[in-house]
Design an enzyme around this catalytic site. Structure first.
Site, PDB file in Angstrom:
ATOM      1  N   HIS A 104       0.821  -1.217   0.000  1.00  0.00           N
ATOM      2  CA  HIS A 104       0.000   0.000   0.000  1.00  0.00           C
ATOM      3  C   HIS A 104       0.856   1.268   0.000  1.00  0.00           C
ATOM      4  CE1 HIS A 104       0.516  -0.356   4.480  1.00  0.00           C
ATOM      5  NE2 HIS A 104       0.529   0.960   4.389  1.00  0.00           N
ATOM      6  N   ASP A 134       0.050  -7.757   1.142  1.00  0.00           N
ATOM      7  CA  ASP A 134       0.458  -6.366   1.362  1.00  0.00           C
ATOM      8  C   ASP A 134       1.965  -6.234   1.534  1.00  0.00           C
ATOM      9  OD1 ASP A 134       0.392  -3.643   1.632  1.00  0.00           O
ATOM     10  OD2 ASP A 134      -0.528  -3.621   3.614  1.00  0.00           O
ATOM     11  N   SER A 208       4.891   1.999   8.002  1.00  0.00           N
ATOM     12  CA  SER A 208       4.452   0.824   7.248  1.00  0.00           C
ATOM     13  C   SER A 208       5.573   0.334   6.348  1.00  0.00           C
ATOM     14  CB  SER A 208       3.224   1.155   6.393  1.00  0.00           C
ATOM     15  OG  SER A 208       2.078   1.277   7.181  1.00  0.00           O
TER      16      SER A 208
END
Length: 360
Positions: A104, A134, A208
Site C-alpha cells: 500500500h 500487502d 508501514s
C-alpha cells in the site's frame, strides 16, 4: 555638593574609632556578598547525576538495545512515492539493493525515492508486489554493496517475547520502538492465509513496511497495519513473505481465491432462529449466482462452522483463508443447515470485479 558637605560634617563629628568600625562592617558585608556569589556559581540549582550510579542489570539491557539499534538501522530505509506523496519504510534484504516494503506504500507509484540510513537518496523501482499479503519488492537503481537484514523464523515467536520495530515515523529520522509480542501470528493451511503478529509498540504513519525484529536482529515480520490510535502494531509474519518471494521474482502472477458469498456475523437472535447451539460460525447472508459457492451447493442462511478444519466465528476469519488460497484450489467448508452439519468442497474461482469487503 550638598551630600558631600553633609558626609564631611558627619566624619568631623564621628570619633575615629567609630568611623573605623563602620569601614570594617562595610568590608565584611562586601566579603560576604562575594562569598555568596561564588557559592552560587560553584553550586548550581540542580543536583548533578553520578555516572557511576547504575544498576548492572539495567545497564546490560540498555547496552543490548543500543547494539540492536546500531545493528538493524543501517539496513532500514525510507520510501517516498510520487505522485501519491506516500511515505513509508522498508528494509534491504540483499546486498544488490533489493528491499521489502508494504504494497500500500508503493501502490500507484510512478516514481520512488529511497533514502538510505547514511542520508543518501537514490531512485528505486518496483520489482514485484502482492496486494493480498500487502508486501512489495523494490530495487535500488544502480550498483553498490548495501547492508542487509537477515530474515528469521516467525513460526517460533512466543507471546511475551521482546521485539523491536524500526521505521521512519511521519517521514522523520529512523526510530526504534521496543515492545512485546501480544499475539503471535501464524501461517494457516493455505499459502497466504495468516494471522498478523500483534505487538504493543506504536506503529505511526510512515512506519508501514518497516521490519519487526527479534532480539537477534533477525526480521520476523513486516509492519503493515496499526490500531486506530496507533498504539498497537500489526505485522505480516516473515515466513508468509519468504514463501512468496521466489515465485514473484520469476514473474509469476499469483491470483487469490474467490468464493462468491456475502458474509455477516451470526447474532444470538439469528442463531436461535436457525437452531445453532452452541452459538458459533459465520452466517452466509447471500450467495452470488453462478459463482463457486453457489455451484458447490452453498445456500443463503447457511452457517459456516469451519474452513479447511479451521474454526471460524467472524467473516474476516473466513475471508482470510479464502483470499489466502490460490484460484483453482479446493477448500472444505463445514456447513450447518436445518439442524444438520455436513461438508461442502468448493473449488475457488476468480473474483469477477470490485465488490464489498464482506464478499469473498
Amino acid at each position: 555638593m550638598f551630600v558631600a558637605r553633609a558626609i564631611t560634617a558627619w566624619r568631623k563629628k564621628m570619633r575615629p574609632r567609630d568611623f573605623s568600625a563602620v569601614v570594617l562592617l562595610c568590608a565584611l558585608f562586601a566579603v560576604l556578598l562575594m562569598t555568596q556569589t561564588v557559592r552560587a556559581q560553584t553550586h548550581p540549582l540542580w543536583l548533578q547525576g553520578d555516572p557511576s550510579d547504575t544498576d548492572p542489570d539495567l545497564e546490560r539491557l540498555n547496552r543490548a538495545f543500543i547494539r540492536l539499534a546500531e545493528k538493524v538501522r543501517q539496513a532500514v530505509v525510507q520510501v517516498r512515492v510520487e505522485p501519491t506523496k506516500a511515505r513509508g519504510s522498508g528494509f534491504i534484504i540483499d546486498p544488490q539493493g533489493y528491499i521489502l516494503t508494504a504494497h500500500h506504500v508503493v501502490n500507484e507509484a510512478k516514481e520512488i525515492e529511497i533514502r538510505l540510513a547514511n542520508r543518501q537518496r537514490v531512485r528505486g523501482e518496483i520489482v514485484a508486489t502482492d496486494a493480498q499479503v500487502d508486501f512489495a519488492i523494490i530495487k535500488i537503481n544502480g550498483e553498490g554493496e548495501f547492508p542487509v537484514l537477515p530474515l528469521g523464523d516467525s513460526d517460533v515467536l512466543k507471546v511475551g517475547e521482546l521485539v523491536g520495530s524500526l521505521g521512519y515515523p511521519f517521514g522523520l529520522e529512523s526510530s526504534l520502538h521496543v515492545g512485546i509480542v501480544s499475539r503471535r501470528g501464524r501461517s494457516q493451511n493455505s499459502s497466504a492465509a495468516f494471522d498478523h503478529i500483534q505487538v504493543d509498540s506504536p506503529a505511526n504513519s510512515g512506519e508501514s513496511g518497516g521490519p519487526l525484529v527479534n532480539m537477534k536482529g533477525h526480521v520476523v515480520g513486516m509492519l503493515t497495519q496499526a490500531s486506530e490510535n496507533r498504539t498497537i502494531g500489526f505485522a505480516v509474519p516473515i515466513n508468509v513473505i519468504k514463501a512468496l518471494i521466489p515465485r514473484l521474482l520469476t514473474g509469476e502472477k499469483i491470483v487469490w481465491g474467490w468464493l462468491g458469498v456475502k458474509l455477516s456475523e451470526l447474532t444470538l437472535e439469528l442463531a436461535d432462529g436457525l437452531g445453532v447451539s452452541p452459538v458459533r460460525g459465520v452466517l452466509v447472508s447471500s450467495v452470488l449466482a453462478d459463482q463457486p459457492a453457489g455451484r458447490a451447493g452453498v445456500h443463503s442462511q447457511d452457517v459456516i462452522l469451519s474452513v479447511d478444519d479451521i474454526a471460524v466465528d467472524r467473516p474476516s476469519e473466513v475471508l482470510r483463508v479464502i483470499k489466502g488460497t490460490e484460484v483453482g484450489n479446493e477448500v472444505t467448508l463445514t456447513i450447518f443447515r436445518s439442524g444438520e452439519t455436513f461438508v461442502v468442497p468448493v473449488k475457488l474461482g476468480n473474483k469477477p470485479g470490485a465488490l464489498d469487503d464482506n464478499e469473498g
